[in-house]
Write an enzyme that holds these catalytic residues in place. Sequence first.
Site, PDB file in Angstrom:
ATOM      1  N   GLY A  17      13.754  28.808  -7.345  1.00  0.00           N
ATOM      2  CA  GLY A  17      14.533  28.489  -6.159  1.00  0.00           C
ATOM      3  C   GLY A  17      15.542  27.374  -6.374  1.00  0.00           C
ATOM      4  O   GLY A  17      15.189  26.301  -6.875  1.00  0.00           O
ATOM      5  N   GLY A  21      15.460  21.178  -2.800  1.00  0.00           N
ATOM      6  CA  GLY A  21      14.421  20.608  -3.645  1.00  0.00           C
ATOM      7  C   GLY A  21      14.597  20.966  -5.112  1.00  0.00           C
ATOM      8  O   GLY A  21      14.569  20.097  -5.987  1.00  0.00           O
ATOM      9  N   VAL A  85      11.600  36.687  -8.184  1.00  0.00           N
ATOM     10  CA  VAL A  85      10.239  36.501  -8.690  1.00  0.00           C
ATOM     11  C   VAL A  85       9.288  37.414  -7.911  1.00  0.00           C
ATOM     12  O   VAL A  85       9.260  37.385  -6.684  1.00  0.00           O
ATOM     13  CB  VAL A  85       9.807  35.029  -8.560  1.00  0.00           C
ATOM     14  N   GLU A 176      22.323  24.488  17.945  1.00  0.00           N
ATOM     15  CA  GLU A 176      23.655  24.479  17.348  1.00  0.00           C
ATOM     16  C   GLU A 176      24.313  25.850  17.460  1.00  0.00           C
ATOM     17  O   GLU A 176      25.508  25.961  17.743  1.00  0.00           O
ATOM     18  CB  GLU A 176      23.561  24.026  15.886  1.00  0.00           C
TER      19      GLU A 176
END
Lengths: 434, 434
Positions: A17, A21, A85, A176
């Site tokens: 990913g 992070g 994956v 939003e």
Amino acid sequence: MASQSSSVIFPRVIIIGGGFGGIQLAKNLKNKEVQVLMLDRHNYHTFQPLLYQVATGGLEADSIAFPLRKIFKGQNNFTFRNACVLSVIPERKAIETNIGEFYYDYLVIATGSDSNFFGSKELEHYTMPMKTIPEALNLRSMILQNLEESLIETDPVKKAALLNFVVTGGGPTGVELAGSLAELKRHVLRQDYPELNMDAMNIYLIEGSPVVLGPMSPQSQRSSREFLEEMGVKIMTDMRVSHYDGNKIVLSDGNEIVTKNVLWSAGVKGEVPGGIPLDKIARGNRIKIDEYNLVIGYTDIFAIGDVASMSTTDYPNGHPGVAPVAIQQGQLLAKNLIRIINKEPPVPFKYKDKGSMATIGRNKAVVDIGKIRFQGVFAWFVWMFVHLMSLVGFRNKLVVFVNWVWSYFSYDRGTRLIIRPFNRKSMTEDTQTK
Amino acid sequence: MASQSSSVIFPRVIIIGGGFGGIQLAKNLKNKEVQVLMLDRHNYHTFQPLLYQVATGGLEADSIAFPLRKIFKGQNNFTFRNACVLSVIPERKAIETNIGEFYYDYLVIATGSDSNFFGSKELEHYTMPMKTIPEALNLRSMILQNLEESLIETDPVKKAALLNFVVTGGGPTGVELAGSLAELKRHVLRQDYPELNMDAMNIYLIEGSPVVLGPMSPQSQRSSREFLEEMGVKIMTDMRVSHYDGNKIVLSDGNEIVTKNVLWSAGVKGEVPGGIPLDKIARGNRIKIDEYNLVIGYTDIFAIGDVASMSTTDYPNGHPGVAPVAIQQGQLLAKNLIRIINKEPPVPFKYKDKGSMATIGRNKAVVDIGKIRFQGVFAWFVWMFVHLMSLVGFRNKLVVFVNWVWSYFSYDRGTRLIIRPFNRKSMTEDTQTK
């Protein structure tokens, strides 16, 4: 092929990913004695906080995405593969992907989250999620296609269904999105569709709890609600969606709204790859990890960000699913991996809450930073500055800035184009290639 | 609903197509005593001259497209419908579309041109055309997907096929596409794919005639060829594609090139709607018109731009299929329609050739303006200026300008993203929604 040669000597860290992070982790492993292999089903990083502006024609998709290969240009211990994956095989320290198997010394799952339909196939099929760029573009196309269709629809009920927009979920994304739709209606569509009676276009925001922006301060909750109502958004709190058949939504109080536009931002769940045992899965389909981001029961599999659930004394139910958590976990895990490799004790994670903010419309935003809370124009400029600065790449910052300045003064949106007409069939395809 | 009310009194002009010609015609009918109805299968105007930059990651798709409704904002006698025209029914003064029938007093066919595969289903299926934004995005995705795939391909022949790029047709589009690919390889891919031996990536340009840029001056032909060869493009003139099965191209001289990337820019044909009798169709599937853009044999059906074939003493084989012809015909037809309505004699069309230009790469372009011919840096700036100014909308000019300045100094391309992975299946879908 630095990464290859180094693989002979250095331990291999596979990162699944390229979100907030994963990127931080890989960056912080630069020049360290590891081989980094990142896998992502996209060849780009998506700046999710601005997806709603792509969906509502405010920004080009390309300006909130950034090629992953480019982010790591010149990082010799980094390799990227564009792959999906399929499964993790811990006993063989391997992962299975659509382009073959890869072997890891350390595996980091940074797959983030996906829309949560809470098990309802009906909602999954008929509502529009907005977690990826293809989904945001589908949403943009659907909104514009339904407006075009409403012009030639003679049946009043069908016409109403095309012009009613229902946003589910009063979190930052829902707020939003609803605000952005209200501005699209007010400033753009009125002129684009002179034939259309714009008062017939309704925007509903449905929230299960008593307040919008649940995690934020009471002040922010109150003023965001006021802002939305000023802009003509019909807010329904303490309300849930019971059923939706693609034409009519049935609410938990029994009321109904005819609509072909249901935008799903009511919840997320961790996107856990196959092969992770069920007993490692916590609430919201997130992977249970300890304070070192180590998946419970493993010594070589880690998880960071939205897909991970770390419960600490400050956050007994796990940390919020926001970018700063993923970023801070990625940064710390880079340090900890090196410490672990060097047989040093890792450092436990402690989240530094930088505060939270949401924008409702032009000059309308809410910001909470610790005890400091402010709303309105200044909050809006702070929101814009923070988001602009968080965008990866100078070109993206520049293009988004140009678009925002342009929209601010022209009250216009650049990109209300139906480039790929949306249809349910294409949607199921996109879910494969999200 | 101005258009509706005026329809009671004023004659209705239906324009099929929102390209260069259709837009000029509709604009020049502003405040005239006609009702204008424009139909297009897209809700936006496409600036085709820059499609190749979208295909090669230089520009966002959104910055070369412009919402048609917005172009005519405030033009009271204008109505737009997003529709596909199925057939013209002259005897009933009607056109049949996917959203119903429309009736005209005057019909203008401005549908432009589409890729011409000269009847080869094989080439139509396996090669990549580039006439629409979805096609350009497919091309971008395919190029990047095949590069990614080449990294994991072990079979040397299959690897070569993924890395060989063949551009067919040495007209402006082919030349600009080949040049842009060469720059992508040189400045961007080398850094993006450090693992890849870039010398294994070949770019071929195949042209049936003895020269590239046939319609331009010998000087321009010579220097564009030199520019391309400097940039490493392998040019084959007097050469044709005999067969292509998706993996291997067979050339007219019997030679073969293994390739999965064949970019089709070898020819165009008029996109004639159904219902136009075959005896009205000229070479290149263009509609025969007289010097007043009137389709031969009709008094109320006109054709302009690429889809029309007007042969005059200066242009016995019809006019070139370029934007200026469409624009000038659109402008004149607006005048002539009013004259015809007022029972005045129409004015015959006379093409003012403003010259032609093509860009090969940074600081490399060729320009012919009448007897004046120049090449190189100045030509390149002229090319950029002319194209920037021709873009519809200030925001598009601004965003494209920012991108170009950025690319010029950074030697980078912003948008090498695979947003919709390309596969043959999706291609057949796009051909329905081009």
